[in-house]
Design a protein around this motif. Sequence first.
Motif, PDB file in Angstrom:
ATOM      1  N   LEU A  99       0.830  -1.207   0.000  1.00 42.70           N
ATOM      2  CA  LEU A  99       0.000   0.000   0.000  1.00 42.70           C
ATOM      3  C   LEU A  99       0.864   1.258   0.000  1.00 42.70           C
ATOM      4  O   LEU A  99       0.595   2.209  -0.738  1.00 42.70           O
ATOM      5  CB  LEU A  99      -0.945  -0.008   1.207  1.00 42.70           C
ATOM      6  CG  LEU A  99      -2.011  -1.094   1.192  1.00 42.70           C
ATOM      7  CD1 LEU A  99      -2.738  -1.145   2.532  1.00 42.70           C
ATOM      8  CD2 LEU A  99      -2.984  -0.900   0.048  1.00 42.70           C
ATOM      9  N   GLN A 100       1.905   1.259   0.833  1.00 41.61           N
ATOM     10  CA  GLN A 100       2.801   2.421   0.861  1.00 41.61           C
ATOM     11  C   GLN A 100       3.514   2.568  -0.470  1.00 41.61           C
ATOM     12  O   GLN A 100       3.648   3.671  -0.990  1.00 41.61           O
ATOM     13  CB  GLN A 100       3.809   2.292   2.003  1.00 41.61           C
ATOM     14  CG  GLN A 100       4.681   3.516   2.178  1.00 41.61           C
ATOM     15  CD  GLN A 100       3.894   4.738   2.598  1.00 41.61           C
ATOM     16  OE1 GLN A 100       2.959   4.652   3.373  1.00 41.61           O
ATOM     17  NE2 GLN A 100       4.270   5.895   2.083  1.00 41.61           N
ATOM     18  N   GLY A 101       3.958   1.457  -1.026  1.00 37.63           N
ATOM     19  CA  GLY A 101       4.610   1.505  -2.331  1.00 37.63           C
ATOM     20  C   GLY A 101       3.683   2.025  -3.414  1.00 37.63           C
ATOM     21  O   GLY A 101       4.100   2.776  -4.294  1.00 37.63           O
ATOM     22  N   ALA A 102       2.411   1.639  -3.341  1.00 35.40           N
ATOM     23  CA  ALA A 102       1.431   2.137  -4.311  1.00 35.40           C
ATOM     24  C   ALA A 102       1.317   3.653  -4.216  1.00 35.40           C
ATOM     25  O   ALA A 102       1.228   4.343  -5.229  1.00 35.40           O
ATOM     26  CB  ALA A 102       0.072   1.477  -4.083  1.00 35.40           C
ATOM     27  N   LEU A 103       1.350   4.173  -2.996  1.00 33.37           N
ATOM     28  CA  LEU A 103       1.260   5.626  -2.813  1.00 33.37           C
ATOM     29  C   LEU A 103       2.519   6.341  -3.315  1.00 33.37           C
ATOM     30  O   LEU A 103       2.443   7.465  -3.800  1.00 33.37           O
ATOM     31  CB  LEU A 103       1.011   5.961  -1.345  1.00 33.37           C
ATOM     32  CG  LEU A 103      -0.380   5.601  -0.827  1.00 33.37           C
ATOM     33  CD1 LEU A 103      -0.442   5.743   0.686  1.00 33.37           C
ATOM     34  CD2 LEU A 103      -1.442   6.448  -1.509  1.00 33.37           C
ATOM     35  N   LEU A 104       3.658   5.683  -3.180  1.00 31.86           N
ATOM     36  CA  LEU A 104       4.928   6.291  -3.586  1.00 31.86           C
ATOM     37  C   LEU A 104       5.340   5.927  -5.008  1.00 31.86           C
ATOM     38  O   LEU A 104       6.372   6.395  -5.493  1.00 31.86           O
ATOM     39  CB  LEU A 104       6.041   5.864  -2.617  1.00 31.86           C
ATOM     40  CG  LEU A 104       5.876   6.298  -1.165  1.00 31.86           C
ATOM     41  CD1 LEU A 104       6.971   5.688  -0.298  1.00 31.86           C
ATOM     42  CD2 LEU A 104       5.858   7.811  -1.053  1.00 31.86           C
ATOM     43  N   ASP A 105       4.555   5.057  -5.646  1.00 34.80           N
ATOM     44  CA  ASP A 105       4.835   4.584  -7.006  1.00 34.80           C
ATOM     45  C   ASP A 105       6.175   3.857  -7.090  1.00 34.80           C
ATOM     46  O   ASP A 105       6.979   4.088  -7.992  1.00 34.80           O
ATOM     47  CB  ASP A 105       4.777   5.737  -8.012  1.00 34.80           C
ATOM     48  CG  ASP A 105       4.726   5.234  -9.458  1.00 34.80           C
ATOM     49  OD1 ASP A 105       4.163   4.146  -9.696  1.00 34.80           O
ATOM     50  OD2 ASP A 105       5.276   5.916 -10.342  1.00 34.80           O
ATOM     51  N   VAL A 106       6.401   2.978  -6.099  1.00 35.17           N
ATOM     52  CA  VAL A 106       7.593   2.128  -6.108  1.00 35.17           C
ATOM     53  C   VAL A 106       7.187   0.710  -5.727  1.00 35.17           C
ATOM     54  O   VAL A 106       6.194   0.500  -5.034  1.00 35.17           O
ATOM     55  CB  VAL A 106       8.692   2.621  -5.129  1.00 35.17           C
ATOM     56  CG1 VAL A 106       9.199   3.998  -5.506  1.00 35.17           C
ATOM     57  CG2 VAL A 106       8.214   2.601  -3.708  1.00 35.17           C
ATOM     58  N   HIS A 107       7.977  -0.268  -6.163  1.00 33.33           N
ATOM     59  CA  HIS A 107       7.728  -1.644  -5.762  1.00 33.33           C
ATOM     60  C   HIS A 107       7.948  -1.752  -4.257  1.00 33.33           C
ATOM     61  O   HIS A 107       8.886  -1.152  -3.715  1.00 33.33           O
ATOM     62  CB  HIS A 107       8.667  -2.591  -6.516  1.00 33.33           C
ATOM     63  CG  HIS A 107       8.333  -4.022  -6.301  1.00 33.33           C
ATOM     64  ND1 HIS A 107       8.757  -4.725  -5.206  1.00 33.33           N
ATOM     65  CD2 HIS A 107       7.583  -4.875  -7.033  1.00 33.33           C
ATOM     66  CE1 HIS A 107       8.298  -5.962  -5.263  1.00 33.33           C
ATOM     67  NE2 HIS A 107       7.584  -6.074  -6.374  1.00 33.33           N
ATOM     68  N   TRP A 108       7.094  -2.510  -3.586  1.00 29.76           N
ATOM     69  CA  TRP A 108       7.161  -2.593  -2.124  1.00 29.76           C
ATOM     70  C   TRP A 108       8.520  -3.080  -1.644  1.00 29.76           C
ATOM     71  O   TRP A 108       8.986  -2.665  -0.579  1.00 29.76           O
ATOM     72  CB  TRP A 108       6.041  -3.475  -1.568  1.00 29.76           C
ATOM     73  CG  TRP A 108       6.172  -4.938  -1.911  1.00 29.76           C
ATOM     74  CD1 TRP A 108       5.611  -5.592  -2.969  1.00 29.76           C
ATOM     75  CD2 TRP A 108       6.928  -5.918  -1.191  1.00 29.76           C
ATOM     76  NE1 TRP A 108       5.971  -6.913  -2.958  1.00 29.76           N
ATOM     77  CE2 TRP A 108       6.775  -7.149  -1.867  1.00 29.76           C
ATOM     78  CE3 TRP A 108       7.707  -5.885  -0.044  1.00 29.76           C
ATOM     79  CZ2 TRP A 108       7.375  -8.324  -1.438  1.00 29.76           C
ATOM     80  CZ3 TRP A 108       8.312  -7.067   0.389  1.00 29.76           C
ATOM     81  CH2 TRP A 108       8.135  -8.257  -0.302  1.00 29.76           C
ATOM     82  N   ASN A 109       9.180  -3.915  -2.402  1.00 26.24           N
ATOM     83  CA  ASN A 109      10.464  -4.446  -1.978  1.00 26.24           C
ATOM     84  C   ASN A 109      11.570  -3.395  -2.046  1.00 26.24           C
ATOM     85  O   ASN A 109      12.640  -3.580  -1.464  1.00 26.24           O
ATOM     86  CB  ASN A 109      10.837  -5.664  -2.831  1.00 26.24           C
ATOM     87  CG  ASN A 109      11.721  -6.630  -2.087  1.00 26.24           C
ATOM     88  OD1 ASN A 109      11.618  -6.769  -0.870  1.00 26.24           O
ATOM     89  ND2 ASN A 109      12.586  -7.299  -2.806  1.00 26.24           N
ATOM     90  N   ASP A 110      11.308  -2.296  -2.735  1.00 24.75           N
ATOM     91  CA  ASP A 110      12.288  -1.222  -2.854  1.00 24.75           C
ATOM     92  C   ASP A 110      12.148  -0.163  -1.764  1.00 24.75           C
ATOM     93  O   ASP A 110      12.917   0.797  -1.741  1.00 24.75           O
ATOM     94  CB  ASP A 110      12.191  -0.551  -4.227  1.00 24.75           C
ATOM     95  CG  ASP A 110      12.622  -1.482  -5.350  1.00 24.75           C
ATOM     96  OD1 ASP A 110      13.428  -2.399  -5.082  1.00 24.75           O
ATOM     97  OD2 ASP A 110      12.144  -1.316  -6.488  1.00 24.75           O
ATOM     98  N   LEU A 111      11.174  -0.326  -0.872  1.00 24.21           N
ATOM     99  CA  LEU A 111      11.046   0.615   0.245  1.00 24.21           C
ATOM    100  C   LEU A 111      12.243   0.446   1.170  1.00 24.21           C
ATOM    101  O   LEU A 111      12.708  -0.674   1.404  1.00 24.21           O
ATOM    102  CB  LEU A 111       9.755   0.355   1.031  1.00 24.21           C
ATOM    103  CG  LEU A 111       8.437   0.613   0.312  1.00 24.21           C
ATOM    104  CD1 LEU A 111       7.269   0.185   1.197  1.00 24.21           C
ATOM    105  CD2 LEU A 111       8.290   2.069  -0.090  1.00 24.21           C
ATOM    106  N   ALA A 112      12.705   1.542   1.712  1.00 20.42           N
ATOM    107  CA  ALA A 112      13.847   1.496   2.634  1.00 20.42           C
ATOM    108  C   ALA A 112      13.479   0.694   3.886  1.00 20.42           C
ATOM    109  O   ALA A 112      12.341   0.787   4.367  1.00 20.42           O
ATOM    110  CB  ALA A 112      14.253   2.912   3.028  1.00 20.42           C
TER     111      ALA A 112
END
Length: 97
Positions: free
Chosen positions: A60-73
Amino acid sequence: MTACHSELLQLKNLGMASVNILRAIGINTHADLKRMGAVEAYRRIKARDINVSKVMLYALQGALLDVHWNDLAPDLKAQLVLEAELPDTGGYNQATA
């Protein structure tokens, strides 16, 4: 498929199953998700006894940031989990209901 489904399906990390879960908690558009935020959406999903892992929170956070979830810090992931696990300070508290 409705326009709302299509809009949510365009977001990174969200497939049909995720979109159906989001619709079940009242999120029908990207704007709805943005307004509610990933943590609150995740809390509402869990409150409905829908079995999801923390990956849903990251997705969900990745969707908001337009990044793949695995790429979140990693520190962002840890912060999301911390916030999601905090006691709800809103008006409705399941523990006392």
